[in-house]
Design a protein around this motif. Structure first.
Motif: not given
Length: 295
Positions: A98-115
């Motif tokens: 996972q790439f994380r950008g500095p402006r990203d909020s705290a997050s949880i990827a509940l749906l993770d399908v391919g790209n």
């Protein structure tokens, strides 16, 4: 001179706090072993599952860390301060790194399908105290805000991430905030990556007025003209980040983000008469990833 001395003291205290946190992370980093195939711990299955969403059972990867940012004292300020910044994300273990950008909020990827990834997102907006900065005298305090919502990101190709967030505020503001960004991700050498891309933010009137509006009482107390701040395009900008993955668990990064305030925000007397529409943030940080399992 008084305000300069106070700013210097705030900068020194915050810098020492963040340096101590990063030093602690570095001490752990020095003894960290390569990532193991075993999970750190196992949690019991949740008592119920939400319809239309995949089961949370399985292995997950958590990224936690700490960073420091030199950023405007408040949105629209022409002066800067140094603050500690937390880092937190969760994704399915085994999915594309996972790439994380500095402006990203705290997050949880509940749906993770391919790209494609999507899930809940959260951002904390600190309170704004009028007695801390001379520019805010007479404008009153704005309480801390908690922005809850969701995110979606998509990789049309391996080197391009498109991300959007939509969040609803509670507390200091009760408006809606939308962030859209794109990042081109280029590996320079093994483990060293540079990324860059545009940013755009939209905010509703209820998310704008508490920070940039000036009512009659505030105008009398502050000396600024009255101003009715409405929502709309909040800012456009550009950001760049360089990151180095020490091993599968540890990563360090540095970045710079620039924003140009727009519309009613840029026209607010707080920004035009006492601040600046040009907002720059410089930061660095370190993060650690580990796995856990849900039965």
């Amino acid at each position: 001179m008084k305000y300069f001395d106070e700013a210097a003291l705030r900068l020194t205290a915050n810098a020492r706090w963040t340096t101590a946190c990063l030093a602690a992370l570095g001490a752990i980093m020095a003894t960290a072993q390569p990532a193991s195939a075993q999970t750190a711990f196992t949690l019991p299955a949740p008592p119920l599952e939400l319809p239309m969403l995949p089961s949370p059972s399985g292995n997950w990867t958590v990224m936690v860390g700490i960073g420091g940012e030199y950023k405007p004292e408040f949105v629209g300020s022409k002066n800067g301060k140094f603050l500690p910044i937390p880092i937190f994300t969760i994704r399915r273990a085994g999915s594309v790194d996972q790439f994380r950008g500095p402006r990203d909020s705290a997050s949880i990827a509940l749906l993770d399908v391919g790209n494609f990834r999507a899930g809940p997102a959260f951002k904390y907006v600190a309170s704004r105290k009028s007695d801390k900065y001379a520019e805010l005298t007479g404008l009153g305090d704005v309480k801390a805000a908690y922005e809850l919502g969701g995110f979606a990101e998509y990789y049309p190709v391996d080197w391009l991430r498109l991300r959007s967030e939509l969040r609803q505020g509670m507390g200091g503001h009760t408006g809606t905030v939308a962030d859209v960004s794109a990042d081109v991700i280029v590996p320079l050498i093994q483990r060293l990556t540079i990324s860059a891309g545009p940013r755009f933010t939209w905010r509703s009137t209820k998310a704008t007025a508490p920070y940039f509006g000036v009512d009659a009482a505030q105008a009398l107390a502050s000396g600024l003209p009255t101003y009715n701040a409405r929502g709309g395009a909040h800012s456009v900008g550009f950001g760049s980040q360089i990151s180095y993955r020490i091993n599968p668990q540890w990563e360090v990064h540095a970045y710079v983000e620039y924003e140009k305030l727009l519309g009613d925000v840029a026209d607010s007397p707080l920004v035009k008469l006492r601040g600046s529409s040009n907002q720059t943030t410089i930061g660095l940080g370190a993060s650690y990833s580990f796995d856990f399992r849900i039965r």
